[in-house]
Design an enzyme around this catalytic site. Structure first.
Site, PDB file in Angstrom:
ATOM      1  N   GLY A   1     -12.720  41.789  18.480  1.00  0.00           N
ATOM      2  CA  GLY A   1     -12.586  40.940  17.311  1.00  0.00           C
ATOM      3  C   GLY A   1     -11.840  39.638  17.540  1.00  0.00           C
ATOM      4  O   GLY A   1     -11.693  38.834  16.598  1.00  0.00           O
ATOM      5  N   ALA A   2     -11.368  39.435  18.738  1.00  0.00           N
ATOM      6  CA  ALA A   2     -10.705  38.162  19.027  1.00  0.00           C
ATOM      7  C   ALA A   2     -11.742  37.055  19.118  1.00  0.00           C
ATOM      8  O   ALA A   2     -12.915  37.293  19.428  1.00  0.00           O
ATOM      9  CB  ALA A   2      -9.912  38.261  20.319  1.00  0.00           C
ATOM     10  N   VAL A   3     -11.307  35.821  18.852  1.00  0.00           N
ATOM     11  CA  VAL A   3     -12.196  34.666  18.989  1.00  0.00           C
ATOM     12  C   VAL A   3     -12.064  34.168  20.425  1.00  0.00           C
ATOM     13  O   VAL A   3     -11.018  33.632  20.814  1.00  0.00           O
ATOM     14  CB  VAL A   3     -11.821  33.546  17.996  1.00  0.00           C
TER      15      VAL A   3
ATOM     16  N   GLU B   1      -4.607  35.869  32.124  1.00  0.00           N
ATOM     17  CA  GLU B   1      -5.181  35.604  33.440  1.00  0.00           C
ATOM     18  C   GLU B   1      -5.614  36.906  34.079  1.00  0.00           C
ATOM     19  O   GLU B   1      -5.170  37.994  33.683  1.00  0.00           O
ATOM     20  CB  GLU B   1      -4.182  34.866  34.321  1.00  0.00           C
TER      21      GLU B   1
ATOM     22  N   THR C   1     -16.555  30.324  25.217  1.00  0.00           N
ATOM     23  CA  THR C   1     -17.442  30.592  26.352  1.00  0.00           C
ATOM     24  C   THR C   1     -16.861  30.079  27.674  1.00  0.00           C
ATOM     25  O   THR C   1     -17.303  30.475  28.750  1.00  0.00           O
ATOM     26  CB  THR C   1     -18.809  29.919  26.124  1.00  0.00           C
TER      27      THR C   1
ATOM     28  N   HIS D   1       0.497  33.649  40.241  1.00  0.00           N
ATOM     29  CA  HIS D   1       1.541  34.618  39.950  1.00  0.00           C
ATOM     30  C   HIS D   1       1.312  35.933  40.705  1.00  0.00           C
ATOM     31  O   HIS D   1       0.207  36.219  41.166  1.00  0.00           O
ATOM     32  CB  HIS D   1       1.599  34.900  38.444  1.00  0.00           C
TER      33      HIS D   1
END
Length: 417
Positions: A105-107, A40, A110, A82
């Protein structure tokens, strides 16, 4: 076997661990084939994961999404749920973090809505590559329908401890056997009509309800010397309250006082239905050692008939379609009077036999219903209701007269050894 595990770090300003700590730990567990991260806005924890990805420390697919992209729609800074979910600058925004993760490189989908499909696509790719053995799809068990919804739709009902079929007070006004209280008043219903609704669950003809009212009036009181009145008087003079005084009198009602109405109806009905002659009926009862209920009086006789009995018989002859049970009781009386002058039909016998005529002659009750009404004790209930009027009156009478504590006189007791 598919191994799954979830960790919630929390949104505090100073959490005890970071995203990269857990991603690196999962990366070293052979059973774990892919990781899903949900972050977040606010803080910089996601950037530790970005660095780990850039440095090649993570070899397994990471699907990631940082929530809070809507913060840019607000003109002022927004505090989310939080303590740490508060963007302090552009680098802490959800958009910046998502882009950094994507570049490392993370997936990254959108939008949050696309997160589910991206997780599925990543998993299926691992299956195709042979990294995850295919597992048969398991159909989840159907979730039972919510109880409130099922009750509202009428499919089920909640367990109940009491069943009531005579009255309902859940609506705008109470109802007796489905008849609204306002209707009872508007139509000029009397006590007999209310009894017919609450006891018999139907509106009886007027001659029936009027007969019920006559019975109540004739049985309301029989002087201060009968057991029920005596008990209520003594209790009231002992300084007890109304309910105690009433109950003390009601407790004397039974086979010898009041309850004979039920027995008279039972025995007269059984004898008539079996076609017994008065002789066979009376002599058969005598052999059993049973007095004929509804026959006999301490004061009344052949030449001094009970006026109440005469009034009831006259009303029935005028209004009832049939008086077969009463006529049978009269035939029994004729036979018993040949035995003794005081074996006349009393008010219990008159009410018992005439109530049978009311139930059978009205055409509104089946034979089974009539048998059940007599067996349950409806007629005794009628006497209890009627005599309560008198017992209450005696209680008020004693209190109004301020009568002292009652003590039975010695001369009225036979003391013997």
């Amino acid at each position: 076997m598919v191994f799954m595990k979830g960790i919630a770090i929390g949104g505090d300003v100073f959490p005890g661990s970071t995203l990269s700590d857990h991603i690196l730990r999962f990366n070293n567990i052979p059973q774990v084939k892919m990781m899903v991260v949900l972050g977040e806005l606010g803080g910089s924890d996601e950037y530790s994961l970005v660095e780990a990805l850039k440095q090649g420390k993570v070899q397994k697919p990471v699907v990631a999404w940082v929530s809070g992209t809507c913060a840019r729609l607000f003109k002022s800074e927004v505090q989310f749920g939080h303590a740490g979910a508060k963007s302090g600058g552009e680098l802490e925004s959800a958009q910046a973090k998502n882009q950094a993760l994507r570049d490392a490189g993370a997936v990254v989908p959108t939008s949050f809505e696309a997160l589910e499909s991206v997780i599925k696509e990543t998993f299926e790719k691992l299956v195709e590559e042979g990294n995850i053995p295919p597992v048969p799809e398991v159909t989840p068990p159907p979730i039972p329908e919510d109880l409130k919804t099922a009750i509202k739709s009428g499919k089920v009902r909640a367990p109940t401890h009491i069943i009531s079929t005579i009255s309902d007070d859940r609506g705008e006004e109470p109802c007796y056997a489905g008849v609204p209280m306002s209707t009872i008043i508007e139509r000029g219903y009397g006590v007999g009509d209310v009894i017919s609704l609450l006891w018999f669950k139907r509106s009886l003809p007027r001659y029936c309800t009027q007969f019920i009212e006559i019975c109540i009036m004739l049985c309301a009181d029989h002087g201060p010397c009968v057991s029920g009145a005596h008990n209520s008087i003594v209790t009231a003079r002992a300084g007890k309250d109304l309910v105690s005084s009433l109950v003390s009198g009601l407790l004397t009602i039974g086979p010898r006082f009041g309850g004979a109405i039920d027995d008279a109806a039972r025995y007269f009905k059984d004898a008539y239905d079996r076609g017994l002659t008065p002789y066979e009926f009376v002599e058969g009862m005598k052999k059993k050692g049973i007095r004929v209920p509804g026959i006999g009086h301490r004061i009344k006789s052949r030449d001094n008939r009970d006026k109440r009995v005469q009034l009831l018989q006259k009303y029935a002859h005028t209004h009832f379609p049939s008086v077969k049970y009463m006529e049978y009781a009269v035939q029994v009386e004729t036979y018993t009077l040949s035995k003794a002058n005081n074996l006349v039909m009393n008010v219990d016998g008159a009410i018992g036999s005439l109530f049978l005529d009311l139930l059978s002659g009205s055409g509104m009750f089946s034979k089974q219903e009539i048998d059940e009404i007599v067996e349950i004790g409806y007629l005794n209930g009628l006497f209890v209701l009627a005599r309560s009027i008198g017992l209450i009156g005696h209680t008020f009478d004693q209190k109004r007269l301020k009568q002292p504590l009652y003590r039975h006189p010695w001369e009225d007791v036979l003391y013997t050894k």
